[in-house]
Every structure is written in structure tokens, then in C-alpha cells.
Design an enzyme around this catalytic site. Structure first.
Site, PDB file in Angstrom:
ATOM      1  CG  HIS A  55      -0.801 -67.589  73.782  1.00 30.95           C
ATOM      2  ND1 HIS A  55       0.503 -67.698  73.378  1.00 30.95           N
ATOM      3  CD2 HIS A  55      -1.420 -66.809  72.844  1.00 30.95           C
ATOM      4  CE1 HIS A  55       0.682 -67.021  72.247  1.00 30.95           C
ATOM      5  NE2 HIS A  55      -0.476 -66.483  71.911  1.00 30.95           N
ATOM      6  CB  CYS A  64       5.251 -72.334  77.168  1.00 31.77           C
ATOM      7  SG  CYS A  64       5.045 -70.982  76.025  1.00 31.77           S
TER       8      CYS A  64
END
Length: 279
Positions: A86, A148
Site C-alpha cells: 500500500h 499508489c
């Protein structure tokens, strides 16, 4: 060229519910380590693979620091760092961000502190910048980030069956509201821009700062979409220039109906050179 690599992939997180876990990050790390060995001569002995519980902030930063120190001692002239997990954002504490947010990379031991994530348990972009800036001139550093850093680009295509965005918002409604109040977001390429020429890393990122990177399923196996298409292109032709590699990744993402756009930050000379070459 003496080379070392660190490949990190984190699917599971000590302090996050399973709903926030990912599926393809460990495969990303092991696939890229195998690719580096097969085509670029970076042996298992010279590659560190950290997955899930191994990939704490201390372990990742320690392994990166060891590679940089080896470069400073003249033992290494090629460093590869791949990170699949993440991405998130944390409040900027040194005033260098126009949006008052730092990009951060989520490690296994991420933990909450107040309304935000504890910066002692995530890798903040400023920390990577400081490491990269310390690499001696003439040492090639290649960074592949399959994360991201914003949820604002989330679209229906990103949450199709078998896909999951690699973004982790702030841990509380108040933290999310604070982040959303400052919409301007910088690109990950800025990690490199203020580093003196000759020391800047070659940086591949899975998406722009306003998009989501997808954790997806390919032929019944999970990978990051960016990593899958990068590895597929390099396996077919390891001599691709970095610019051509980016084109191949973009074609794969478009063909798979992924909305993310991979990014390449490098000098013109490095873009024209093959992956693994100083240029």
C-alpha cells in the site's frame, strides 16, 4: 558491474484488518527477484527478499542503508529497490510539501497514532530521498514502486472482481477529512528531482499521484498490474530501453482496461539506455 537488490512485497499487515490486506505483493517481490537473477545477473546471494512479517520499517530501511553503505565503500555500483505494498499519506512535518502531506510507503508494522499513521511505522518519502542523495556519483540506483499514493483517482474499473487498489487512507474519519482538505498532490518523481545530477535514481512508479495502482489477478495468480506487465516485457526482451519498457507497460495496462498510467523519471540518457545500464 557489482549489483545488489532489495525486493519487498507485503500482502498482510500486523495491525490492519484482513479487508485491507493485498494479494499480489509477495508474488511481485519474488517474481522480480527471479527476473533480476535470470536476465541481469543479480544472484540470490546479492538479493534480499523481504515479505510480510519480514518487511518491517526497520528491516526495509536497514537493508536499504546497507546497500547504500556498500556503494559508498566502492563495493556496489548498481542498486535495485522494488517495493510492492500500500501507499498512503501522512502530515508533512518539515514544510517541504505544498499540500502539507508526505507520501509514505506502508510496511508490515504500520500502526495508528492519533488520527494519522505513526511515521515510525511507515517509510516517508523524505527518508528515501535522504538515502538516495547519499549514493555516490556513478552508482546506478533503479527503483520500482508498485503502490499508489492517492485514493482520489479511484474508479469503478479499479474495484472490479479480482482487483484491489493499493492505497490506504488515514485511519480515522477526522484524518481522512484533513487529508481531503488539501487536494494538491505531488508526483513521486519529486523524490528524485532535487538530488544532484549524477546521483538521481531511475524511478519507475505504477501510477500518477492522483491514480490508484491495482492489485489484480492474471491467469489465476495475483500480481500488481504494473509489476506484471513490466516483468512480462523484460522477460520477453531484457534489452529494452527504459522508454520502450514504459511503452510496453502502458500498452499492457491499456489492453487490460487498467486506468493507471505508469511513470518513468530519469535523465534523457538513462531513458534511452536499457534497464540495468547506467546510460
Amino acid at each position: 558491474m557489482a549489483a545488489r537488490a532489495l525486493c519487498v512485497g507485503i500482502n498482510e499487515f500486523a495491525n490492519l484488518p484482513a479487508a485491507n490486506w493485498l494479494h499480489g505483493c509477495v508474488n511481485d517481490a519474488t517474481d522480480l527477484a527471479a527476473l533480476l537473477k535470470k536476465h541481469f545477473g543479480i544472484t540470490s546471494r546479492n538479493t534480499t527478499v523481504l515479505t510480510d512479517a519480514q518487511a518491517t520499517k526497520a528491516a526495509v530501511m536497514g537493508a536499504l542503508g546497507s546497500m547504500v553503505e556498500a556503494a559508498k565503500q566502492g563495493k556496489v555500483d548498481h542498486i535495485v529497490f522494488t517495493f510492492s505494498s500500500h501507499g498512503t499519506q501522512v502530515p508533512d512535518t518539515d514544510g517541504d510539501e505544498t499540500d502539507r502531506l508526505d507520501e509514505a510507503f506502508v510496511t508490515y508494522d504500520i500502526a495508528q497514532k492519533g488520527d494519522q499513521w505513526d511515521t515510525d511505522t511507515v517509510i516517508v518519502d523524505d527518508e528515501l530521498h535522504a538515502l538516495f542523495a547519499d549514493v555516490p556519483q556513478g552508482v546506478l540506483v533503479e527503483v520500482l514502486l508498485d503502490t499508489c499514493h492517492s485514493g482520489t483517482g479511484l474508479r469503478d474499473l479499479d474495484i472490479l472482481l479480482g482487483r484491489r487498489p493499493r492505497f490506504l487512507p488515514a485511519p480515522t474519519p477526522r484524518g481522512v477529512a484533513a487529508a481531503n482538505a488539501v487536494a494538491d498532490q505531488r508526483g513521486l518523481a519529486d523524490l528524485a528531482k532535487t538530488i544532484p545530477a549524477g546521483r538521481r535514481p531511475v524511478l519507475f512508479a505504477a501510477c500518477t499521484s492522483s491514480q490508484t495502482a491495482s492489485d489484480a489477478t492474471f491467469e489465476r495468480r495475483s500480481n500488481g498490474a504494473f509489476t506484471y506487465f513490466l516483468a512480462k516485457a523484460l522477460d520477453a526482451n531484457p534489452a529494452l530501453t527504459r522508454s520502450k519498457l514504459l511503452t510496453e507497460i502502458a500498452a499492457g495496462l491499456k489492453g487490460g482496461s487498467f486506468t493507471q498510467r505508469a511513470q518513468l523519471e530519469a535523465s534523457t540518457k538513462a531513458k534511452r539506455a536499457a534497464f540495468g545500464a547506467l546510460g
